[in-house]
Write a protein that holds these residues in place. Structure first.
Motif, PDB file in Angstrom:
ATOM      1  N   VAL A  43     105.102  37.760 -42.347  1.00 52.23           N
ATOM      2  CA  VAL A  43     103.868  38.080 -43.064  1.00 52.23           C
ATOM      3  C   VAL A  43     104.255  38.743 -44.382  1.00 52.23           C
ATOM      4  CG1 VAL A  43     102.568  38.355 -40.927  1.00 52.23           C
ATOM      5  CG2 VAL A  43     103.522  40.370 -42.027  1.00 52.23           C
ATOM      6  N   ASP A  44     103.412  38.553 -45.393  1.00 62.12           N
ATOM      7  CA  ASP A  44     103.779  39.036 -46.725  1.00 62.12           C
ATOM      8  C   ASP A  44     102.988  40.260 -47.173  1.00 62.12           C
ATOM      9  OD1 ASP A  44     101.315  37.909 -47.143  1.00 62.12           O
ATOM     10  OD2 ASP A  44     102.002  36.355 -48.528  1.00 62.12           O
ATOM     11  N   ARG A  45     102.130  40.797 -46.273  1.00 61.49           N
ATOM     12  CA  ARG A  45     101.397  42.009 -46.637  1.00 61.49           C
ATOM     13  C   ARG A  45     101.215  42.890 -45.409  1.00 61.49           C
ATOM     14  NH1 ARG A  45      95.257  39.624 -47.608  1.00 61.49           N
ATOM     15  NH2 ARG A  45      95.136  38.432 -45.672  1.00 61.49           N
ATOM     16  N   VAL A  46     101.100  44.177 -45.683  1.00 55.06           N
ATOM     17  CA  VAL A  46     100.905  45.170 -44.636  1.00 55.06           C
ATOM     18  C   VAL A  46      99.632  45.936 -44.977  1.00 55.06           C
ATOM     19  CG1 VAL A  46     101.824  47.279 -43.590  1.00 55.06           C
ATOM     20  CG2 VAL A  46     103.373  45.393 -44.142  1.00 55.06           C
ATOM     21  N   TYR A  47      98.739  46.070 -44.011  1.00 55.14           N
ATOM     22  CA  TYR A  47      97.505  46.820 -44.224  1.00 55.14           C
ATOM     23  C   TYR A  47      97.778  48.309 -44.076  1.00 55.14           C
ATOM     24  CZ  TYR A  47      95.397  42.238 -43.684  1.00 55.14           C
ATOM     25  OH  TYR A  47      95.070  40.899 -43.838  1.00 55.14           O
ATOM     26  N   PHE A  65     101.386  46.043 -49.928  1.00 57.52           N
ATOM     27  CA  PHE A  65     100.517  46.854 -49.076  1.00 57.52           C
ATOM     28  C   PHE A  65      99.078  46.707 -49.543  1.00 57.52           C
ATOM     29  CE2 PHE A  65     104.686  48.587 -48.489  1.00 57.52           C
ATOM     30  CZ  PHE A  65     104.717  48.974 -47.164  1.00 57.52           C
ATOM     31  N   GLU A  66      98.176  46.404 -48.609  1.00 56.90           N
ATOM     32  CA  GLU A  66      96.760  46.206 -48.919  1.00 56.90           C
ATOM     33  C   GLU A  66      95.933  47.332 -48.309  1.00 56.90           C
ATOM     34  OE1 GLU A  66      93.158  43.057 -47.964  1.00 56.90           O
ATOM     35  OE2 GLU A  66      95.205  42.296 -48.246  1.00 56.90           O
ATOM     36  N   ASP A  67      95.166  48.012 -49.148  1.00 57.06           N
ATOM     37  CA  ASP A  67      94.332  49.132 -48.728  1.00 57.06           C
ATOM     38  C   ASP A  67      93.111  48.617 -47.958  1.00 57.06           C
ATOM     39  OD1 ASP A  67      92.987  51.522 -48.476  1.00 57.06           O
ATOM     40  OD2 ASP A  67      92.472  51.689 -50.603  1.00 57.06           O
ATOM     41  N   VAL A  68      92.890  49.134 -46.742  1.00 57.32           N
ATOM     42  CA  VAL A  68      91.736  48.714 -45.948  1.00 57.32           C
ATOM     43  C   VAL A  68      90.485  49.526 -46.280  1.00 57.32           C
ATOM     44  CG1 VAL A  68      93.184  47.944 -44.028  1.00 57.32           C
ATOM     45  CG2 VAL A  68      92.299  50.298 -44.039  1.00 57.32           C
ATOM     46  N   THR A  69      90.632  50.610 -47.041  1.00 56.84           N
ATOM     47  CA  THR A  69      89.506  51.517 -47.298  1.00 56.84           C
ATOM     48  C   THR A  69      88.298  50.837 -47.927  1.00 56.84           C
ATOM     49  OG1 THR A  69      91.101  53.322 -47.596  1.00 56.84           O
ATOM     50  CG2 THR A  69      88.860  53.719 -48.339  1.00 56.84           C
ATOM     51  N   PRO A  70      88.455  49.931 -48.917  1.00 59.41           N
ATOM     52  CA  PRO A  70      87.266  49.304 -49.518  1.00 59.41           C
ATOM     53  C   PRO A  70      86.401  48.551 -48.524  1.00 59.41           C
ATOM     54  CG  PRO A  70      89.177  48.978 -50.922  1.00 59.41           C
ATOM     55  CD  PRO A  70      89.682  49.548 -49.632  1.00 59.41           C
ATOM     56  N   GLU A 100      87.371  41.203 -40.046  1.00 61.91           N
ATOM     57  CA  GLU A 100      87.289  41.021 -41.493  1.00 61.91           C
ATOM     58  C   GLU A 100      88.654  40.721 -42.114  1.00 61.91           C
ATOM     59  OE1 GLU A 100      85.442  44.410 -43.235  1.00 61.91           O
ATOM     60  OE2 GLU A 100      83.636  44.279 -42.004  1.00 61.91           O
ATOM     61  N   PHE A 101      89.710  40.873 -41.313  1.00 58.41           N
ATOM     62  CA  PHE A 101      91.064  40.614 -41.815  1.00 58.41           C
ATOM     63  C   PHE A 101      91.721  39.471 -41.047  1.00 58.41           C
ATOM     64  CE2 PHE A 101      90.108  45.034 -42.852  1.00 58.41           C
ATOM     65  CZ  PHE A 101      90.456  45.078 -44.190  1.00 58.41           C
ATOM     66  N   GLY A 102      90.907  38.498 -40.650  1.00 56.96           N
ATOM     67  CA  GLY A 102      91.455  37.293 -40.047  1.00 56.96           C
ATOM     68  C   GLY A 102      91.447  37.255 -38.545  1.00 56.96           C
TER      69      GLY A 102
END
Length: 381
Positions: A43-47, A65-70, A100-102
């Protein structure tokens, strides 16, 4: 993956895997681990909660890294809550809707507070545990003499209760060493699978003995730096220290500066680190009760013995006279081990001591374990 295919063999390539990491306050061992874990499961991103605080990009790989806060309700308030640290992290993570994230088949979480996630009933939740929160459990009594420690106890008791309450949400645990395997069972009564952090062994090499001992790591009290400095102040041997400024007193820094045989280089890049390891006589390691401690493995991967404190994982990794020498962490015992290594025949470090920590072993182990866990998960009677 379609749960209707439960009777069919699980193929890792058919699994939709997501990875989450509690937060990124600095680039350190946990961030290295979760980056390599993400790469291992392709995987290429980490929440994560919040954007990474460091201005520099991830130094350990191309994983983002992807922010889940929004995606949370009242996201502006969540941003303010995040400044309070762990106090609100459990509640923030449990409010993340993974649909919401797959809606992944497998969610691998890293860190203590991410365990609070509430996943769909067909999502397998696996946590990589670096350690149960130490100030809640094994180090709880270490702050009892300070005013801050006394005042924080009601909050710690609340957070400990919170921590225990979210534990059943984890289906399986990975841990980074037998030390954490034991600690996890002690406080949670949960079994776990040891999955050593990966080391890129092919990047290490041996370039002979250039006549110096090496200390790698921040100048921290918990790394036992004052004792190492005190020992070499009374030795004729040269010591090179590589690592950023830590929390040691200014008096220790002054002693390092005054000592003619001690050189502190500060933080060094990867190329210089490999060179320092390749050319040293031995590595001196004095971390207190380290959960894992990658430095002893790096030393052996470079063909060099390690003088390691006899506790934590390094105390089990080092076999006296084979891949290093153990000491008790005191100034005098460190001196004895330095003299011993100088007076004895150079150790021939076997590559077998580090094969369990290879990147290849890490990848195959995590994939095989996830396939087995998922197979059992789909075939629950």
């Amino acid at each position: 993956m379609d749960a209707s295919a439960a009777d069919e063999p699980v193929d890792f390539d058919d699994l939709d895997v997501a990875v989450a990491h509690w937060h990124v306050n600095a680039w350190g061992g946990a961030e290295y681990l979760v980056t390599k874990l993400a790469e291992a499961v392709d995987v290429d991103r980490v929440y994560t909660l919040g954007e990474p605080d460091p201005d520099d990009p991830n130094p350990y790989g191309s994983v983002t890294f992807e922010d889940v806060t929004p995606n949370l309700d009242y996201s502006a308030v969540r941003g303010l809550q995040r400044r309070a640290g762990r106090l609100f992290e459990y509640s923030q993570w449990e409010d993340v809707d993974w649909r919401e994230f797959g809606d992944p088949d497998v969610l691998v979480t890293s860190g203590a507070t991410t365990r609070a996630v509430i996943t769909p009933d067909d999502t397998l939740h696996v946590n990589y545990c670096h350690s149960p929160p130490r100030w809640f459990y094994d180090l709880y009594h270490d702050r009892k003499d300070s005013l801050f420690g006394a005042l924080s106890r009601p909050m710690i008791r609340y957070l400990r209760t919170r921590d225990m309450a979210v534990d059943p949400r984890v289906d399986h645990y990975f841990v980074n060493s037998p030390i954490i395997e034991r600690r996890l069972w002690k406080y949670y009564k949960r079994d776990s699978e040891v999955l050593y952090p990966p080391v890129e062994l092919d990047r290490y090499y041996n370039d002979g003995d250039h006549g110096y001992f090496l200390h790698l790591g921040r100048l921290d009290e918990e790394k036992g730096v004052p004792e190492v400095v005190a020992a070499f102040e009374q030795l004729d041997e040269r010591l090179v220290m590589a690592g950023g400024a830590g929390d040691v007193d200014d008096a220790v820094l002054d002693r390092i500066e005054r000592a003619e045989n001690i050189e502190w280089r500060g933080f060094v890049d990867e190329t210089e680190k490999f060179e320092l390891l390749a050319r040293c006589t031995a590595v001196v390691f004095n971390g207190h009760n380290e959960d894992f401690g990658i430095v002893p493995i790096e030393a052996n991967a470079s063909g060099k013995p390690v003088l390691a404190r006899n506790d934590g994982f390094p105390g089990t990794f080092v076999k006296n006279g084979e891949n290093g020498i153990l000491h008790d962490g005191s100034k005098n015992d460190i001196k004895k081990t330095v003299k011993r290594i100088c007076e004895t025949e150079r150790m021939a470090i076997s590559t077998e001591t580090t094969t369990a920590f290879s990147s290849e072993e890490f990848q195959s182990s995590i994939r095989d374990n996830l396939v087995e866990m998922m197979t059992n998960f789909y075939n629950i009677d």
